[in-house]
Design a protein around this motif. Structure first.
Motif, PDB file in Angstrom:
ATOM      1  N   GLN A   1       0.527  -2.156   6.994  1.00  0.00           N
ATOM      2  CA  GLN A   1      -0.253  -1.648   5.865  1.00  0.00           C
ATOM      3  C   GLN A   1       0.440  -0.438   5.228  1.00  0.00           C
ATOM      4  O   GLN A   1       0.451  -0.297   4.000  1.00  0.00           O
ATOM      5  N   ARG A   2       1.010   0.431   6.048  1.00  0.00           N
ATOM      6  CA  ARG A   2       1.645   1.641   5.525  1.00  0.00           C
ATOM      7  C   ARG A   2       3.057   1.364   5.009  1.00  0.00           C
ATOM      8  O   ARG A   2       3.481   1.955   4.010  1.00  0.00           O
TER       9      ARG A   2
ATOM     10  N   PRO B   1       4.804  -1.873   4.075  1.00  0.00           N
ATOM     11  CA  PRO B   1       4.830  -3.330   3.892  1.00  0.00           C
ATOM     12  C   PRO B   1       6.248  -3.892   3.922  1.00  0.00           C
ATOM     13  O   PRO B   1       7.194  -3.264   3.458  1.00  0.00           O
TER      14      PRO B   1
END
Length: 290
Positions: free
Chosen positions: A219-220, A222
């Motif tokens: 998520q942080r 990609p």
């Protein structure tokens, strides 16, 4: 406090298979360089010296790979392999580990010539290696500089990208919370805190390690993938790289654009340089902490 003689982060090691090519990547990122070095044991390195800590690109000639403590990595692997802890006394750390019931090899001295305009001197140190795989990921050792003035030199600390310090290290683990007991044993419960999404943070002085679950990491950051070739002792974890604080992030971005650096700005406003552009190490650039 566990290991009171450990005071923070000194540097971390990025193993590379082509030292000059790796060096060129870091020049493109806007780093100034100390002269390349050759250790007395035969390895070669390139240091990138920041205000209070640094990055080290380390090359093992083929004849030394088998006896390296990093021989558990696939031969083709490039990337972070170990964290050097700051200390003034590696022998004291060895004794402190023993009091915790951890048997480490005896402290080892090392050195390499440093070539300066006024002549060559030997940089020297005494290190204590933690047992390989003691904490899964990363591996640790202490670096007790005997000639710190030969390493942290002002002419090597002024970087075009504005880099000041390694703010934190980034690691990925399938179950970060499972690492808590081991890190509490070594660094003490006060050094450990939880991060969102089952993450874990370890802090000791200038050392900060953020352990992220694969989902939180994706998520942080990609499209940054965990590489193949990691050792079994890593327990499914990956020491990904570092977060580097800079003086002026907007100026860093201008430099990256001018140098055609492969990077992305993520949702947090960080400039994310993927491992393929950082000699196998993820490098995340942020506005330095106040």
């Amino acid at each position: 406090m566990s290991l009171p003689s450990v005071t923070g982060l000194d540097h971390y090691i990025i193993r590379v298979n082509d030292l000059q090519a790796a060096t060129d990547r870091y020049v493109k990122l806007g780093f100034s360089l100390a002269p390349q070095g050759r250790h007395h044991r035969g390895t070669r390195n390139q240091t990138i010296i920041l205000d209070a800590n640094y990055l080290e690109l380390l090359y093992f000639p083929e004849e030394l790979k088998a006896e390296s403590r990093f021989s558990g990595y696939d031969d083709a692997y490039e990337g972070p392999v170990a964290t050097a802890l700051q200390t003034t006394d590696s022998a004291a750390v060895h004794q402190e580990l023993a009091r915790l019931g951890i048997t480490a090899d005896d402290p080892q001295s090392g050195g390499r010539p440093v070539h300066l305009p006024e002549g060559s001197e030997d940089a020297a140190w005494i290190n204590t290696n933690f047992p390989a795989g003691l904490l899964g990921v990363p591996d640790f050792f202490t670096c007790g500089h005997l000639t710190r003035h030969l390493v942290y030199r002002p002419q090597w600390q002024d970087h075009a990208n504005g880099a000041r310090r390694i703010e934190s290290l980034v690691a990925v683990h399938p179950d970060p919370a499972s690492l808590r007991a081991g890190y509490e044993r070594v660094f003490g419960a006060i050094a450990i805190s939880a991060l969102p999404d089952n993450g874990l943070q370890v802090r000791r002085g200038s050392l900060r390690i953020d352990f992220l679950s694969p989902a939180a990491f994706e998520q942080r950051y990609p499209r940054v993938r965990i590489p193949a070739g990691l050792p079994a002792s890593a327990g499914g974890g990956w020491f990904a790289g570092s977060v580097i604080g800079v003086r002026d992030l907007a100026k860093t971005r201008v430099l990256f654009d001018a140098n055609q650096v492969n990077y992305r700005a993520n949702a947090q406003g960080e400039l994310v340089v993927p491992p393929e552009a950082g000699a196998g190490a993820l490098q995340v650039f942020v506005q330095e902490a106040a």
